[in-house]
Design a protein around this motif. Structure first.
Motif, PDB file in Angstrom:
ATOM      1  N   LEU A   2       1.084  -1.504  -0.171  1.00 21.53           N
ATOM      2  CA  LEU A   2       0.431   0.450  -0.353  1.00 21.53           C
ATOM      3  C   LEU A   2       1.052   1.143   0.010  1.00 21.53           C
ATOM      4  O   LEU A   2       0.498   2.634   0.039  1.00 21.53           O
ATOM      5  N   LEU A 256      -3.388  -9.433  -1.426  1.00 26.31           N
ATOM      6  CA  LEU A 256      -3.637  -7.443  -0.738  1.00 26.31           C
ATOM      7  C   LEU A 256      -1.781  -7.392  -0.067  1.00 26.31           C
ATOM      8  O   LEU A 256      -1.770  -6.201  -0.434  1.00 26.31           O
ATOM      9  N   ASP A 259      -0.295  -5.750  -3.151  1.00 29.80           N
ATOM     10  CA  ASP A 259      -0.416  -4.974  -3.607  1.00 29.80           C
ATOM     11  C   ASP A 259       1.294  -3.355  -2.802  1.00 29.80           C
ATOM     12  O   ASP A 259       0.237  -3.042  -1.750  1.00 29.80           O
ATOM     13  N   GLY A 262      -3.173  -0.001  -3.042  1.00 29.27           N
ATOM     14  CA  GLY A 262      -4.217  -0.229  -2.832  1.00 29.27           C
ATOM     15  C   GLY A 262      -5.232   0.695  -2.936  1.00 29.27           C
ATOM     16  O   GLY A 262      -6.230   0.768  -2.020  1.00 29.27           O
ATOM     17  N   ALA A 265      -8.213  -1.789  -2.440  1.00 27.02           N
ATOM     18  CA  ALA A 265      -8.863  -1.577  -1.200  1.00 27.02           C
ATOM     19  C   ALA A 265     -10.003  -0.507  -0.747  1.00 27.02           C
ATOM     20  O   ALA A 265     -10.888  -0.942  -0.218  1.00 27.02           O
ATOM     21  N   LEU A 296      -6.001  -1.550   8.783  1.00 29.81           N
ATOM     22  CA  LEU A 296      -5.430  -1.027   6.915  1.00 29.81           C
ATOM     23  C   LEU A 296      -5.575   0.440   6.852  1.00 29.81           C
ATOM     24  O   LEU A 296      -5.132   1.563   6.252  1.00 29.81           O
ATOM     25  N   ILE A 300      -2.722   2.555   5.970  1.00 29.55           N
ATOM     26  CA  ILE A 300      -2.371   3.511   5.187  1.00 29.55           C
ATOM     27  C   ILE A 300      -1.950   5.010   5.610  1.00 29.55           C
ATOM     28  O   ILE A 300      -1.121   5.187   5.411  1.00 29.55           O
TER      29      ILE A 300
END
Ligand SMILES: Nc1nc2c(ncn2[C@@H]2O[C@H](COP(=O)(O)OP(=O)(O)OP(=O)(O)O)[C@@H](O)[C@H]2O)c(=O)[nH]1
Ligand SMILES: [Mg+2]
Length: 305
Positions: A2, A256, A259, A262, A265, A296, A300
């Motif tokens: 992410l 995920l 990834d 992000g 998601a 999450l 982030i």
């Protein structure tokens, strides 16, 4: 993982926290932030909604002292992202359904659909393993009678978690395999039937028609779309089309862990109205987790501060 999204939030926060919150400045920074989100595979509609949310919240933000701006901005970003992600607790939804069906002697039928290579077969076995950890048994139907090696792949994975696979020959009727597995589950008092299907694209009408047939015949309690987080924006369009065509209840977002952006998601549940039931976090059969929205968001925002 992410990284891209983290950077978008970090840049916005860096810029805003060092300036006073004048309306024109907010507008400019939020516009840059929006473009950065789009560059990281966030669907345009979702990026616009997030930008709007952030702008509105920042406008009304009353921070008594400059030093508290940072905390206040984190809060704004948290609330904004939170508003676009639909989460569902698999234990109180999915697992509970399996338990209540089982208590009346009915196996729960779960159909897995999705594009080629999205992560269906792996996710089917992961879900079987997850149910096992909750004390619930399952049988897997290999309704991918299409791709060479599909049956062997599924059997190999299922063996690792000790779950039975019902399969027919290549070229056989996938719906018939599903029915056989449902029959076997009833006979052996197994709680869940997990139906693995062949990958298909949202534009292949014949394969989508076949998908509909499998659904009609097996009459699933739950349909799960398995999408690849790496597909970014494409995944949103795919889920929409699958939902229109066969109807889905939940999304599993596989890969995920790999990834870097992000965007999927963040976008997929808002754009489809369907919650993310699990995310795939690796190739191992334990690498399946409920979507933890708070985590999450923390991930982030984590590197930002
Ligand atoms: N890193 C990572 N890899 C995954 C994850 N889920 C699946 N994979 C890998 O993705 C590849 C494709 O997975 P499959 O489960 O075979 O996908 P599929 O949708 O069944 O593919 P088809 O049946 O060909 O349509 C495999 O190499 C998996 O190991 C995940 O959560 N993380
Ligand atoms: Mg497969």
């Amino acid at each position: 993982m992410l990284e891209g999204i983290k950077k978008a939030f970090a840049n916005l926060t860096d810029r805003i926290k060092t300036t006073t919150l004048s309306e024109s400045e907010i507008k400019k920074h939020v516009e840059d932030f929006k473009l950065q989100l789009i560059a990281n595979d966030v669907a345009v509609e979702v990026a616009e909604k997030l930008a709007m949310e952030v702008t509105e919240r920042l406008k009304t933000l009353k921070v008594p002292r400059f030093s508290e701006h940072k905390e206040a901005i984190i809060q704004v970003l948290e609330e904004s992202i939170s508003s676009v992600i639909l989460e569902v607790n698999p234990d109180s939804s999915f697992v509970n359904l399996v338990r209540s069906n089982y208590s009346i002697g009915k196996p729960t039928v779960v159909l897995f659909v999705g594009p080629n290579g999205g992560g269906k077969t792996t996710s089917v076995v992961k879900v079987s393993n997850y149910l096992k950890s909750k004390g619930l048994s399952s049988i897997i139907a290999c309704s991918d009678t299409y791709r060479a090696g599909a049956i062997e792949q599924l059997k190999g994975l299922a063996e690792r978690v000790g779950v039975r696979v019902v399969s027919h020959k290549y070229g056989g009727d996938p719906a018939a395999v599903a029915l056989d597995a449902i029959e076997a589950a009833r006979a052996a008092k197994v709680s869940t039937v997990l139906i693995d299907t062949a990958g298909r694209t949202e534009v292949d009408k014949n394969l989508l028609e076949e998908m509909r047939k499998i659904k009609r015949v097996s009459n699933p309690d739950v349909v799960i779309y398995v999408g690849d987080a790496l597909a970014g924006n494409v995944v949103v369009e795919q889920v929409r089309r699958f939902n229109e065509y066969v109807g889905i209840d939940y999304i599993i977002l596989a890969k995920l862990d790999a990834d870097m952006k992000g965007g999927s998601a963040i976008s997929v549940s808002y754009m489809t109205g369907k919650p993310i039931l699990f995310v795939g976090t690796g190739q191992g059969l334990n690498d399946l987790e409920p979507l933890d929205k708070k985590r999450l968001i923390n991930t982030i925002l984590g590197r930002v501060f």
